[in-house]
Design a protein around this motif. Structure first.
Motif, PDB file in Angstrom:
ATOM      1  N   LEU A 126       6.253  46.027  -3.486  1.00  0.00           N
ATOM      2  CA  LEU A 126       5.802  47.235  -2.803  1.00  0.00           C
ATOM      3  C   LEU A 126       6.993  48.102  -2.401  1.00  0.00           C
ATOM      4  N   GLU A 127       8.061  47.478  -1.915  1.00  0.00           N
ATOM      5  CA  GLU A 127       9.264  48.224  -1.556  1.00  0.00           C
ATOM      6  C   GLU A 127       9.865  48.925  -2.769  1.00  0.00           C
ATOM      7  N   ILE A 128       9.872  48.240  -3.907  1.00  0.00           N
ATOM      8  CA  ILE A 128      10.422  48.842  -5.135  1.00  0.00           C
ATOM      9  C   ILE A 128       9.567  50.029  -5.562  1.00  0.00           C
ATOM     10  N   GLN A 129       8.256  49.852  -5.491  1.00  0.00           N
ATOM     11  CA  GLN A 129       7.363  50.949  -5.865  1.00  0.00           C
ATOM     12  C   GLN A 129       7.566  52.162  -4.963  1.00  0.00           C
ATOM     13  N   GLN A 130       7.676  51.932  -3.671  1.00  0.00           N
ATOM     14  CA  GLN A 130       7.846  53.039  -2.732  1.00  0.00           C
ATOM     15  C   GLN A 130       9.216  53.694  -2.868  1.00  0.00           C
ATOM     16  N   GLU A 131      10.223  52.923  -3.248  1.00  0.00           N
ATOM     17  CA  GLU A 131      11.580  53.459  -3.357  1.00  0.00           C
ATOM     18  C   GLU A 131      11.732  54.349  -4.585  1.00  0.00           C
ATOM     19  N   TYR A 132      11.080  53.956  -5.702  1.00  0.00           N
ATOM     20  CA  TYR A 132      11.345  54.653  -6.967  1.00  0.00           C
ATOM     21  C   TYR A 132      10.110  55.297  -7.615  1.00  0.00           C
ATOM     22  N   LEU A 133       8.934  54.800  -7.302  1.00  0.00           N
ATOM     23  CA  LEU A 133       7.774  55.210  -8.080  1.00  0.00           C
ATOM     24  C   LEU A 133       6.759  56.032  -7.303  1.00  0.00           C
ATOM     25  N   MET A 134       6.128  55.437  -6.312  1.00  0.00           N
ATOM     26  CA  MET A 134       5.012  56.105  -5.653  1.00  0.00           C
ATOM     27  C   MET A 134       4.866  55.610  -4.220  1.00  0.00           C
ATOM     28  N   ILE A 135       4.522  56.533  -3.322  1.00  0.00           N
ATOM     29  CA  ILE A 135       4.260  56.198  -1.927  1.00  0.00           C
ATOM     30  C   ILE A 135       2.843  56.649  -1.593  1.00  0.00           C
ATOM     31  N   ALA A 136       2.035  55.731  -1.058  1.00  0.00           N
ATOM     32  CA  ALA A 136       0.683  56.069  -0.638  1.00  0.00           C
ATOM     33  C   ALA A 136       0.718  56.475   0.838  1.00  0.00           C
ATOM     34  N   LYS A 137       0.085  57.575   1.149  1.00  0.00           N
ATOM     35  CA  LYS A 137       0.110  58.097   2.513  1.00  0.00           C
ATOM     36  C   LYS A 137      -0.770  57.243   3.427  1.00  0.00           C
ATOM     37  N   PRO A 138      -0.188  56.727   4.500  1.00  0.00           N
ATOM     38  CA  PRO A 138      -0.987  55.945   5.456  1.00  0.00           C
ATOM     39  C   PRO A 138      -1.849  56.882   6.323  1.00  0.00           C
ATOM     40  N   PRO A 139      -2.902  56.406   6.932  1.00  0.00           N
ATOM     41  CA  PRO A 139      -3.281  54.989   6.974  1.00  0.00           C
ATOM     42  C   PRO A 139      -4.255  54.577   5.869  1.00  0.00           C
ATOM     43  N   HIS A 140      -4.870  55.572   5.189  1.00  0.00           N
ATOM     44  CA  HIS A 140      -5.945  55.232   4.244  1.00  0.00           C
ATOM     45  C   HIS A 140      -5.466  55.050   2.810  1.00  0.00           C
ATOM     46  N   ALA A 141      -4.232  55.466   2.537  1.00  0.00           N
ATOM     47  CA  ALA A 141      -3.633  55.323   1.192  1.00  0.00           C
ATOM     48  C   ALA A 141      -4.445  56.030   0.116  1.00  0.00           C
ATOM     49  N   ILE A 142      -5.135  57.108   0.504  1.00  0.00           N
ATOM     50  CA  ILE A 142      -5.917  57.865  -0.486  1.00  0.00           C
ATOM     51  C   ILE A 142      -5.008  58.775  -1.295  1.00  0.00           C
ATOM     52  N   ILE A 143      -4.059  59.425  -0.616  1.00  0.00           N
ATOM     53  CA  ILE A 143      -3.107  60.314  -1.281  1.00  0.00           C
ATOM     54  C   ILE A 143      -1.943  59.498  -1.808  1.00  0.00           C
ATOM     55  N   LYS A 144      -1.687  59.612  -3.105  1.00  0.00           N
ATOM     56  CA  LYS A 144      -0.572  58.896  -3.740  1.00  0.00           C
ATOM     57  C   LYS A 144       0.450  59.914  -4.216  1.00  0.00           C
ATOM     58  N   SER A 145       1.651  59.821  -3.696  1.00  0.00           N
ATOM     59  CA  SER A 145       2.715  60.778  -3.992  1.00  0.00           C
ATOM     60  C   SER A 145       3.777  60.111  -4.856  1.00  0.00           C
ATOM     61  N   TYR A 146       4.055  60.714  -5.996  1.00  0.00           N
ATOM     62  CA  TYR A 146       5.009  60.143  -6.940  1.00  0.00           C
ATOM     63  C   TYR A 146       6.405  60.708  -6.703  1.00  0.00           C
ATOM     64  N   LYS A 147       7.401  59.823  -6.707  1.00  0.00           N
ATOM     65  CA  LYS A 147       8.773  60.229  -6.435  1.00  0.00           C
ATOM     66  C   LYS A 147       9.348  61.069  -7.585  1.00  0.00           C
ATOM     67  N   PHE A 148       8.886  60.792  -8.789  1.00  0.00           N
ATOM     68  CA  PHE A 148       9.373  61.506  -9.974  1.00  0.00           C
ATOM     69  C   PHE A 148       8.170  61.929 -10.812  1.00  0.00           C
ATOM     70  N   GLY A 149       8.211  63.131 -11.358  1.00  0.00           N
ATOM     71  CA  GLY A 149       7.120  63.577 -12.210  1.00  0.00           C
ATOM     72  C   GLY A 149       7.387  64.958 -12.771  1.00  0.00           C
ATOM     73  N   TYR A 150       6.355  65.530 -13.357  1.00  0.00           N
ATOM     74  CA  TYR A 150       6.433  66.852 -13.965  1.00  0.00           C
ATOM     75  C   TYR A 150       5.652  67.854 -13.110  1.00  0.00           C
ATOM     76  N   GLU A 151       5.953  69.131 -13.315  1.00  0.00           N
ATOM     77  CA  GLU A 151       5.130  70.150 -12.686  1.00  0.00           C
ATOM     78  C   GLU A 151       3.682  69.924 -13.114  1.00  0.00           C
ATOM     79  N   LYS A 152       2.782  70.266 -12.267  1.00  0.00           N
ATOM     80  CA  LYS A 152       1.371  69.914 -12.468  1.00  0.00           C
ATOM     81  C   LYS A 152       0.829  70.359 -13.813  1.00  0.00           C
ATOM     82  N   ASP A 153       1.206  71.550 -14.267  1.00  0.00           N
ATOM     83  CA  ASP A 153       0.628  72.092 -15.492  1.00  0.00           C
ATOM     84  C   ASP A 153       1.259  71.528 -16.763  1.00  0.00           C
TER      85      ASP A 153
END
Length: 690
Positions: A126-153
């Motif tokens: 989980l620490e590795i995922q949050q550090e480099y890949l994705m962090i889920a917003k607490p407390p419900h973890a519905i919103i998932k924010s990616y550390k690296f990605g492309y513009e939406k379009d």
């Protein structure tokens, strides 16, 4: 000089996005192999300089439109960056880290555990995922924010999140392209190599690999300060030898130009719309270029063809087209250079009745606008977008619902015979809504005839009259010439040279084919042979039904296998072959062996050694090593009706194939002597009279 930073340091409190002017993920297998070998061969106690990482801080007016990352920036103080240079490497790092997490998570001893319960060294997953890949917003973890990605379009955005990083097989509609294919291939590459690496090195090996990846590879960070530097940096960068394509450079240039217009010429809303249109066009273009995953299309070839249709053609150098586009047409100078434009062209006159009988005149208002207008950019981009779909269709006509049955047939034939330089002309014909389907089919038919006669029979150089037909393609695109006029030109060029319709001059072909016989291959080495035999087979298939030869398998080269058989063998050893040909010299036997009539297309490739079987065994094999002529292609079945196979049958079948050529391509051989000369069987003249 700035201190070098590791991947762990770089990802601390940062969010990375690949901006819209960037290309997608371009690394192929050779780049992945180099990267993988660098990692596994790096000593555990050594640091490795990985290169420059150019970043630009994303302004608030941009990141506030992001859907799921704002809370990290506002609540946790993360800094958002656009990746200007280094995105290929960063993307590769992210995919590899994700696959490391998957590899460890799927180990049998970790089944049923949550990510926070599984450790790789001193870090849980989980620490590795949050550090480099994705962090889920607490407390419900519905919103998932990616550390690296492309513009939406960007077409790669959804695929990276939902197929590459979250391993979902499907998540809505994903627009696939050449770049998304590369992303999926990278995931597969690392998954397979990690599993293999684990087999030999165990979990300790995976731990050390992760440590080297995140701690031992060092970057030099450069933050770019203004937009001008961003676009200039993008045009000049290289990533491990993977240069930007000209199509990628052009996209960057066009977006850059939209930032240079004054508000009087292009307001902020229109700038945004034009930029969105450019992104949408390139998204569409790369979708079509990569739509056929087995045969992705070359983007620079597409751009070159479109340039031929859009601008006056020159033939000085192969890169003329991109020099024109980037150095002459779409340049900052053409935006900055102002030309006077009369805005109000109508003079309004108001009569004033007074003692002087004078009137006042409202003069035209003169303004200055850029030499290159936004509407020109818009029109060019829209034309590219439309062309991409038709470009794909010219390469992939089979089972293409956008094409008529006859269009599919003739486009497929043109691709098989070898399209030479005619694709821009075909593209122009498909793009024009004023050209009727029947006209296109006739044009395609005449192009195919021209190619076969000029290049396969006439032995013309590959650039024979290419400038003329490039210019005709542009005229057709602009409505300056009709399809019928181009057809007349195609016919005239052949008739003026080879007189194909009246008295075919086979001298160029005979000079060529006799050189082939000197080298022993004869017609077997002719680059038009497979196309001719396949078309003859197709003619019979049209009558009798049931396709028996697949073109892709027919032209596939396999070791020690043949798809075209010498009926009379190249090295006959059995008495059944030696006796019928004993009255011919060794040279004449060689000519008979490699003559057109002795070459037969097979429905199924066979081992080359089986060609030495006698004729009766070829028709009806005594073993299951091969399929017999009687059960093969339509051409094989036709040959199986012969009782024997001698020089007489070779000549007879050769003349039959010539008759087919005369009918199929509207050619007229003057007499039997010309036909014998074409077959290189002049010594069989007495036999032809019988």
């Amino acid at each position: 000089m700035q201190e070098l930073e590791s991947l762990k340091s770089i990802f601390k409190d940062r969010i990375f996005r690949v901006p819209d002017y960037q290309r997608g993920y371009a690394w192929k297998e050779e780049h992945l192999e180099d990267f993988w070998e660098d990692i596994i061969n790096l000593p555990n106690d050594r640091y490795h300089y990985t290169g420059l990482l150019s970043l630009k801080l994303v302004p608030e007016e941009v990141w506030e439109r992001w859907d799921k990352e704002g809370w990290l920036i506002e609540d946790r103080g993360f800094r958002p960056f656009h990746v200007v240079d280094g995105q290929q490497r960063l993307t590769t790092f992210i995919i590899l880290i994700n696959e490391i997490v998957n590899c460890v998570f799927q180990l049998s001893e970790n089944q049923g555990k949550n990510p926070e319960e599984i450790y790789l060294g001193s870090f849980n997953l989980l620490e590795i995922q949050q550090e480099y890949l994705m962090i889920a917003k607490p407390p419900h973890a519905i919103i998932k924010s990616y550390k690296f990605g492309y513009e939406k379009d960007n077409p790669s955005s959804e695929l990276l999140k939902h197929r590459i990083l979250s391993n979902a097989e499907s998540h809505g509609s994903v627009s696939e392209s050449y770049y998304t294919l590369n992303l999926e291939n990278a995931k597969i590459f690392f998954r397979e190599n990690l599993n293999n690496y684990f087999t030999f090195n165990g979990i300790q090996g995976i731990e050390m690999l992760f440590k080297k990846l995140t701690r031992n590879l060092m970057f030099n960070i450069h933050e770019i300060q203004d937009d001008f530097d961003v676009f200039v940096a993008f045009e000049t960068m290289n990533n491990r030898g993977k240069k930007l394509s000209n199509l990628e450079l052009l996209k960057n240039r066009l977006i850059y130009l939209t930032t240079l217009y004054e508000k009087s010429e292009l307001n902020n809303d229109d700038k945004r719309i034009l930029r969105d249109n450019i992104n949408e066009a390139w998204k569409n273009i790369y979708h079509y270029l990569g739509r056929n995953k087995k045969r992705p299309l070359v983007d620079d070839e597409f751009l070159n063809a479109h340039w031929i249709l859009s601008f006056p053609y020159t033939r000085q150098k192969g890169d003329d087209y991109i020099k024109y586009l980037l150095d002459e047409k779409f340049t900052p100078k053409n935006v900055f250079t102002k030309v006077p434009v009369v805005k109000d062209s109508i003079i309004e006159v108001e009569e004033i009745v007074d003692d002087t009988d004078e009137f006042e005149e409202e003069l035209p208002l003169a303004v200055s606008n850029a030499k290159l207008t936004p509407s020109e950019i818009e029109a060019y981009v829209e034309s590219l977008k439309v062309a991409a779909r038709h470009w794909y269709n010219t390469f992939n006509p089979i089972n293409n619902s956008e094409l008529d049955k006859e269009e599919r047939l003739w486009l497929d034939r043109i691709n098989r015979v070898g399209i030479v330089y005619f694709r821009p002309l075909l593209l122009a014909a498909l793009m024009s809504s004023n050209i009727k389907q029947g006209e296109r089919v006739e044009l395609f038919r005449q192009v195919e005839r021209f190619i076969f006669i000029a290049f396969r029979l006439g032995r013309a150089f590959s650039n024979y009259r290419n400038s003329e037909f490039f210019r005709l393609a542009r005229k057709l695109q602009n409505g300056e010439i009709t399809v019928q006029e181009i057809i007349c030109i195609l016919e005239a060029r052949i008739e003026d040279w080879l007189e194909a319709k009246t008295a075919y001059d086979n001298q160029p072909f005979n000079t060529y084919i006799k050189r082939k016989f000197v080298n022993s291959s004869g017609f077997y080495g002719w680059n038009g042979l497979k196309y001719l035999l396949y078309e003859y087979e197709y003619e019979m298939m049209s009558k009798w039904g049931n396709q028996k030869i697949d073109w892709n398998l027919f032209v596939k080269n396999e070791d020690d296998k043949v798809s075209i058989e010498h009926i009379y063998p190249q090295t006959p050893t059995r008495i059944e072959w030696l006796e019928p040909f004993k009255d011919f010299s060794l040279v004449q036997q060689k000519y008979l062996t490699n003559s057109l009539g002795n070459l037969l297309p097979l429905s199924q490739s066979i081992n080359s050694s089986l060609q030495n079987n006698i004729f009766s065994e070829k028709k009806h094999p005594v073993s299951s090593e091969r399929r017999g002529f009687a059960n093969g292609s339509h051409s094989e079945i036709e040959v199986s009706y012969y009782n024997e196979w001698t020089a007489k049958e070779i000549l007879e079948r050769g003349l039959k194939l010539i008759s087919f050529m005369e009918k199929r391509w509207d050619i007229k051989f003057p007499n039997i002597d010309t036909k014998l000369e074409f077959l290189c069987l002049e010594f069989m003249k007495d036999s032809s009279a019988n």
